[in-house]
Design a protein around this motif. Structure first.
Motif, mmCIF file in Angstrom:
data_model
loop_
_atom_site.group_PDB
_atom_site.id
_atom_site.type_symbol
_atom_site.label_atom_id
_atom_site.label_comp_id
_atom_site.label_asym_id
_atom_site.label_seq_id
_atom_site.Cartn_x
_atom_site.Cartn_y
_atom_site.Cartn_z
ATOM 1 N N PRO A 1 0.812 -1.147 0.079
ATOM 2 C CA PRO A 1 0.042 -0.152 -0.047
ATOM 3 C C PRO A 1 0.777 1.262 0.105
ATOM 4 O O PRO A 1 0.320 2.126 -0.339
ATOM 5 C CB PRO A 1 -0.601 -0.112 1.114
ATOM 6 N N ASP A 2 1.977 1.119 0.389
ATOM 7 C CA ASP A 2 3.050 2.464 0.507
ATOM 8 C C ASP A 2 4.019 2.407 -0.685
ATOM 9 O O ASP A 2 4.786 3.304 -0.739
ATOM 10 C CB ASP A 2 3.856 2.401 1.729
ATOM 11 N N GLY A 3 4.041 1.451 -1.650
ATOM 12 C CA GLY A 3 4.895 1.512 -2.822
ATOM 13 C C GLY A 3 5.785 0.225 -2.759
ATOM 14 O O GLY A 3 5.615 -0.740 -2.121
ATOM 15 N N LEU B 1 -2.743 3.323 -4.602
ATOM 16 C CA LEU B 1 -1.402 3.842 -4.285
ATOM 17 C C LEU B 1 -1.060 5.336 -4.321
ATOM 18 O O LEU B 1 -0.392 5.834 -3.225
ATOM 19 C CB LEU B 1 -0.526 3.426 -5.180
ATOM 20 N N ALA B 2 -1.628 6.095 -5.218
ATOM 21 C CA ALA B 2 -1.486 7.560 -5.283
ATOM 22 C C ALA B 2 -2.074 8.071 -3.968
ATOM 23 O O ALA B 2 -1.836 8.954 -3.586
ATOM 24 C CB ALA B 2 -2.145 8.124 -6.688
ATOM 25 N N ALA B 3 -3.275 7.672 -3.667
ATOM 26 C CA ALA B 3 -4.272 8.201 -2.441
ATOM 27 C C ALA B 3 -3.318 7.996 -1.251
ATOM 28 O O ALA B 3 -3.114 9.158 -0.370
ATOM 29 C CB ALA B 3 -5.442 7.714 -2.171
ATOM 30 N N ASN B 4 -2.737 6.939 -1.017
ATOM 31 C CA ASN B 4 -1.986 6.234 -0.071
ATOM 32 C C ASN B 4 -0.724 7.327 0.141
ATOM 33 O O ASN B 4 -0.305 7.863 1.122
ATOM 34 C CB ASN B 4 -1.561 5.009 -0.084
ATOM 35 N N ARG B 5 -0.011 7.590 -0.773
ATOM 36 C CA ARG B 5 1.116 8.381 -0.697
ATOM 37 C C ARG B 5 0.849 9.882 -0.636
ATOM 38 O O ARG B 5 1.430 10.583 0.055
ATOM 39 C CB ARG B 5 1.824 7.988 -2.168
ATOM 40 N N ARG B 6 -0.192 10.364 -1.518
ATOM 41 C CA ARG B 6 -0.577 11.735 -1.448
ATOM 42 C C ARG B 6 -1.138 12.258 -0.122
ATOM 43 O O ARG B 6 -0.760 13.192 0.435
ATOM 44 C CB ARG B 6 -1.734 12.101 -2.457
ATOM 45 N N PHE B 7 -1.790 11.325 0.914
ATOM 46 C CA PHE B 7 -2.452 11.671 1.764
ATOM 47 C C PHE B 7 -1.739 10.951 3.237
ATOM 48 O O PHE B 7 -2.298 10.986 4.159
ATOM 49 C CB PHE B 7 -3.759 11.306 1.818
ATOM 50 N N SER B 8 -0.436 10.412 2.846
ATOM 51 C CA SER B 8 0.331 10.059 4.024
ATOM 52 C C SER B 8 0.646 11.251 4.881
ATOM 53 O O SER B 8 0.590 12.345 4.470
ATOM 54 C CB SER B 8 1.625 9.194 3.297
ATOM 55 N N PRO B 9 1.253 10.752 6.307
ATOM 56 C CA PRO B 9 1.705 11.849 6.939
ATOM 57 C C PRO B 9 2.799 12.947 6.344
ATOM 58 O O PRO B 9 2.751 13.850 6.821
ATOM 59 C CB PRO B 9 2.059 11.223 8.289
ATOM 60 N N ALA B 10 3.761 12.266 5.897
ATOM 61 C CA ALA B 10 4.704 13.002 4.939
ATOM 62 C C ALA B 10 4.685 12.735 3.504
ATOM 63 O O ALA B 10 5.694 11.903 3.139
ATOM 64 C CB ALA B 10 6.061 12.520 5.834
ATOM 65 N N PRO B 11 3.907 13.290 2.913
ATOM 66 C CA PRO B 11 3.812 12.877 1.339
ATOM 67 C C PRO B 11 5.219 13.572 0.634
ATOM 68 O O PRO B 11 5.828 14.659 1.039
ATOM 69 C CB PRO B 11 2.562 13.718 0.777
ATOM 70 N N PRO B 12 5.524 12.805 -0.329
ATOM 71 C CA PRO B 12 6.995 13.560 -1.057
ATOM 72 C C PRO B 12 6.495 14.900 -1.620
ATOM 73 O O PRO B 12 5.536 14.972 -2.132
ATOM 74 C CB PRO B 12 7.230 12.343 -2.015
ATOM 75 N N ASP B 13 7.562 15.831 -1.816
ATOM 76 C CA ASP B 13 7.316 17.030 -2.631
ATOM 77 C C ASP B 13 6.815 16.644 -3.797
ATOM 78 O O ASP B 13 5.930 17.291 -4.353
ATOM 79 C CB ASP B 13 8.386 17.952 -2.533
ATOM 80 N N ASP B 14 7.293 15.851 -4.286
ATOM 81 C CA ASP B 14 7.083 15.558 -6.008
ATOM 82 C C ASP B 14 6.439 14.209 -5.765
ATOM 83 O O ASP B 14 7.040 13.184 -6.556
ATOM 84 C CB ASP B 14 8.371 15.744 -6.874
ATOM 85 N N CYS B 15 5.107 14.256 -5.482
ATOM 86 C CA CYS B 15 4.519 12.749 -5.544
ATOM 87 C C CYS B 15 4.397 12.112 -6.935
ATOM 88 O O CYS B 15 4.739 10.977 -7.032
ATOM 89 C CB CYS B 15 3.251 12.880 -4.970
ATOM 90 N N ALA B 16 4.125 12.751 -7.864
ATOM 91 C CA ALA B 16 4.068 12.221 -9.137
ATOM 92 C C ALA B 16 5.390 11.779 -9.723
ATOM 93 O O ALA B 16 5.528 10.606 -10.156
ATOM 94 C CB ALA B 16 3.246 13.136 -10.300
ATOM 95 N N GLY B 17 6.346 12.469 -9.505
ATOM 96 C CA GLY B 17 7.674 12.312 -9.917
ATOM 97 C C GLY B 17 8.319 10.861 -9.216
ATOM 98 O O GLY B 17 8.812 10.002 -9.625
#
Length: 173
Positions: free
Chosen positions: A64-66, A86-102
């Motif tokens: 679920p986290d990649g 996967l995108a939602a898990n990453r985007r709404f995680s407590p510490a999403p990456p700055d460039d989530c798409a990248g």
């Protein structure tokens, strides 16, 4: 081969993607599961998908986290179910990456490079014409960007409507 399979909720995209995986690889395959198992609705959906896969040669890997830290064998056929979670898990995680798409695209590219066949299932979005709150709109924009990029890179892009595959790119063999 990289394949992107999209469709609306209940369109039959998951079943169609599983059938594609079976045609490409009649032997053992990986099922990369991205849904977090929280709540009754999610649990019911997970159980339904597991029942539908039973006997089809899939080995489920929860991610679920990649894919960081996963030891996946090279040369496998893998079905990623699904990019939307996967995108939602990453985007709404407590510490999403700055460039989530990248970050997600780099991980998917690396995964595709390890697989003989990678089939990515994603949701068709933004066709409902509804205005959403800024966080949801940001997520939908992220997913639409990922879908466009994967479609551009894919050997096969298919939208499933009413259980029927509409080939947008590539060809079914």
């Amino acid at each position: 081969m990289l394949a992107l399979i999209t469709g609306g909720s209940g369109s039959g995209k998951s079943a169609w993607a599983e059938g594609l995986a079976q045609r490409l690889c009649p032997g053992p395959k990986l099922y990369l599961a991205t849904m977090r198992p929280g709540g009754g609705e999610a649990q019911a959906r997970i159980l339904r998908h597991r029942a539908l896969r039973r006997g089809k040669g899939f080995r489920t890997v929860e991610c679920p986290d990649g894919f960081a830290g996963l030891s996946l064998p090279c040369g496998e056929t893998a079905l990623l179910e699904d990019l939307s979670n996967l995108a939602a898990n990453r985007r709404f995680s407590p510490a999403p990456p700055d460039d989530c798409a990248g970050v997600l695209l780099r991980e998917l590219e690396e995964l595709a490079g390890r697989c003989a066949h990678l089939i990515v299932v994603s949701n068709e979005i933004f066709s409902d014409g509804v205005a959403y709150d800024p966080d949801t709109t940001d997520y939908l924009s992220l997913l639409s960007h990922l879908n466009r990029e994967l479609a551009r890179r894919a050997d096969l892009a298919v939208e499933v409507v009413c259980g029927l595959p509409l080939v947008l790119k590539g060809a079914l063999s």
